[in-house]
Design a protein around this motif. Structure first.
Motif, short mmCIF file in Angstrom:
data_model
loop_
_atom_site.label_atom_id
_atom_site.label_comp_id
_atom_site.label_asym_id
_atom_site.label_seq_id
_atom_site.Cartn_x
_atom_site.Cartn_y
_atom_site.Cartn_z
N LEU A 1 -51.99 7.95 12.22
CA LEU A 1 -51.05 7.97 13.35
C LEU A 1 -50.69 9.41 13.71
N ALA A 2 -50.51 10.25 12.70
CA ALA A 2 -50.18 11.66 12.95
C ALA A 2 -51.32 12.36 13.67
N TYR A 3 -52.57 12.08 13.28
CA TYR A 3 -53.72 12.69 13.96
C TYR A 3 -53.82 12.19 15.40
N ALA A 4 -53.55 10.91 15.62
CA ALA A 4 -53.60 10.35 16.97
C ALA A 4 -52.55 10.99 17.86
N ILE A 5 -51.35 11.20 17.32
CA ILE A 5 -50.28 11.85 18.10
C ILE A 5 -50.65 13.30 18.40
N ARG A 6 -51.19 14.00 17.40
CA ARG A 6 -51.59 15.39 17.61
C ARG A 6 -52.66 15.49 18.69
N TYR A 7 -53.60 14.54 18.69
CA TYR A 7 -54.65 14.53 19.72
C TYR A 7 -54.05 14.24 21.09
N ARG A 8 -53.13 13.30 21.17
CA ARG A 8 -52.52 12.94 22.45
C ARG A 8 -51.76 14.12 23.05
N LEU A 9 -51.18 14.95 22.20
CA LEU A 9 -50.40 16.09 22.68
C LEU A 9 -51.25 17.33 22.94
N ALA A 10 -52.50 17.30 22.48
CA ALA A 10 -53.38 18.48 22.61
C ALA A 10 -53.95 18.59 24.02
N ASP A 11 -54.41 19.79 24.33
CA ASP A 11 -55.13 20.03 25.59
C ASP A 11 -56.53 19.44 25.45
N LYS A 12 -56.87 18.46 26.27
CA LYS A 12 -58.14 17.75 26.11
C LYS A 12 -59.34 18.65 26.37
N TYR A 13 -59.15 19.78 27.05
CA TYR A 13 -60.26 20.71 27.26
C TYR A 13 -60.65 21.42 25.97
N ASP A 14 -59.81 21.32 24.94
CA ASP A 14 -60.16 21.91 23.65
C ASP A 14 -61.28 21.14 22.96
N PHE A 15 -61.59 19.95 23.46
CA PHE A 15 -62.56 19.10 22.80
C PHE A 15 -63.89 19.00 23.55
N VAL A 16 -63.98 19.68 24.68
CA VAL A 16 -65.20 19.61 25.49
C VAL A 16 -65.72 21.01 25.76
N SER A 17 -67.01 21.11 26.05
CA SER A 17 -67.63 22.41 26.28
C SER A 17 -67.49 22.87 27.73
N HIS A 18 -67.38 21.92 28.66
CA HIS A 18 -67.31 22.26 30.08
C HIS A 18 -65.84 22.25 30.51
N LYS A 19 -65.25 23.42 30.56
CA LYS A 19 -63.83 23.55 30.90
C LYS A 19 -63.69 24.00 32.36
N GLN A 20 -62.80 23.37 33.06
CA GLN A 20 -62.62 23.69 34.47
C GLN A 20 -61.47 24.68 34.65
#
Length: 375
Positions: free
Chosen positions: A356-375
């Motif tokens: 649950l803690a990891y899921a919350i941390r992911y939800r609060l993170a910038d989703k561009y941190d997880f992809v290579s193509h950042k806009q």
């Protein structure tokens, strides 16, 4: 008397649910094995990302494998800021050893997935065995043990890897629990994902189906995406033998946290996850429901001086703990992973909150941190 029977039946039902929904309840079946004369040559692709020290320690183990059909080792370097090329120089020119480097100019694509693609393209043999440079085989028969599972009807062999025996017990148990559940799904024809970095597949399948096409933008998750895309139905086998396992370098706290947070992103792009998620929810719900109900009934019956009901609730509680420990012990033996038995139940109770803690941390993170193509 009627309420007593009702409460006892309810406790027994909850006990049955908690045990039957336990991840370790159903045994992972061993796969079929080929004879040594039927096995094909293998290309071992090792992905290195600033892993000079690990290559210095482990590379000789990869190069000293006993595999009669023949094999080659290809080290693909994603990043070299620690002298990786200097470590590899003495090995250049050795028969069956090759290196290649991911271009620094590569953009809009995960460097790790590009490294795998370059390694597979460079492979000369029909079978590719993929791992990372911070992993080390437990024996010199690692290749042979994995390749034995690749029968004619199998396209992917999923192996097991875990941390060293002196690593934090919780991390080792967490990995065992995750991979046991995932390998159980794979052996049932519902391959979903893997936490291990030990995967064998057919080069032709990878090339004909366009490699990582469909998930190129995700920075990590290459092993999970490979298994999810290419292990369809009964075309996947699992390798449980200790000789086919790898030991991974112990992760720092930051690496451990990032791996689990990245997995929250990766699993969004995986198919066939509904049944797996349902099983995990049932396991956690069943465990907590049975445990808390037994404790509540014991406390209430003690208050009411109902010693018979109290005895039944305590027996249910003891049976729950005993069966959970026996199932975990069997799983540890099957996967050659040892964790103190008395820590199993606390670990299982804690896992849901850490996830649950990891899921919350992911939800609060910038989703561009997880992809290579950042806009």
């Amino acid at each position: 008397m009627e309420y007593l029977v009702t409460v006892i039946v309810a406790l027994l039902v909850l006990l049955a649910i908690a045990i039957c929904c336990d991840t370790f309840f159903k045994k992972v079946p061993p796969g079929k094995s080929l004879s040594t004369t039927s096995m094909s040559p293998v290309s071992v692709v090792i992905i290195s990302d600033n892993n000079a020290s690990e290559l210095r320690r482990y590379l000789d183990v990869f190069l000293q494998q006993e595999y009669e059909p023949g094999y080659e080792v290809i080290v693909v370097v994603c990043k070299d800021e620690d002298g990786t090329s200097d470590v590899l120089k003495p090995y250049l020119g050795r028969p069956g050893f090759y290196t290649t480097f991911v271009p620094d100019t590569s953009r809009y694509m995960s460097k790790h997935k590009l490294a795998v693609t370059l390694g597979v393209k460079a492979a000369k043999h029909p079978l590719v065995l993929m791992t990372d440079a911070d992993c080390c085989p437990l024996s010199n028969r690692w290749i042979a043990t994995m390749a034995q599972q690749c029968t004619d009807d199998v396209d992917v062999v999923c192996g097991y890897s875990n941390y060293p025996a002196d690593e934090c017990h919780y991390k080792r148990f967490y990995r065992l629990h995750k991979d046991y559940a995932l390998m159980r799904e794979a052996s049932a024809g519902r391959a979903y994902s893997t936490f291990s970095r030990n995967l064998l597949f057919r080069k032709d399948e990878f090339m004909q189906r366009d490699g990582f096409l469909g998930n190129l933008e995700h920075l990590r998750g290459e092993y999970a995406f490979m298994l999810n895309k290419y292990a369809l139905g009964d075309s996947v086998a699992v390798c449980l033998a200790e000789e086919g396992q790898l030991v991974e370098q112990s992760p720092s706290h930051k690496m451990w946290r990032n791996k689990n947070v990245f997995y929250e992103h990766t699993r969004k792009g995986l198919a066939r996850g509904r049944w797996y998620k349902c099983q995990m929810i049932l396991e956690t719900s069943g465990l907590y429901a049975c445990l808390l109900s037994s404790l509540a009934v014991a406390a209430f019956s003690a208050y009411r001086s109902d010693w018979l009901l109290m005895a039944v609730s305590l027996v249910v509680l003891m049976v729950l703990v005993l069966l959970k420990l026996l199932l975990a012990k069997r799983a540890m033996k099957l996967f050659s992973t040892h964790v103190p038995l008395m820590a199993v139940l606390p670990f299982e109770l804690f896992m849901v909150w850490s996830k649950l803690a990891y899921a919350i941390r992911y939800r609060l993170a910038d989703k561009y941190d997880f992809v290579s193509h950042k806009q």
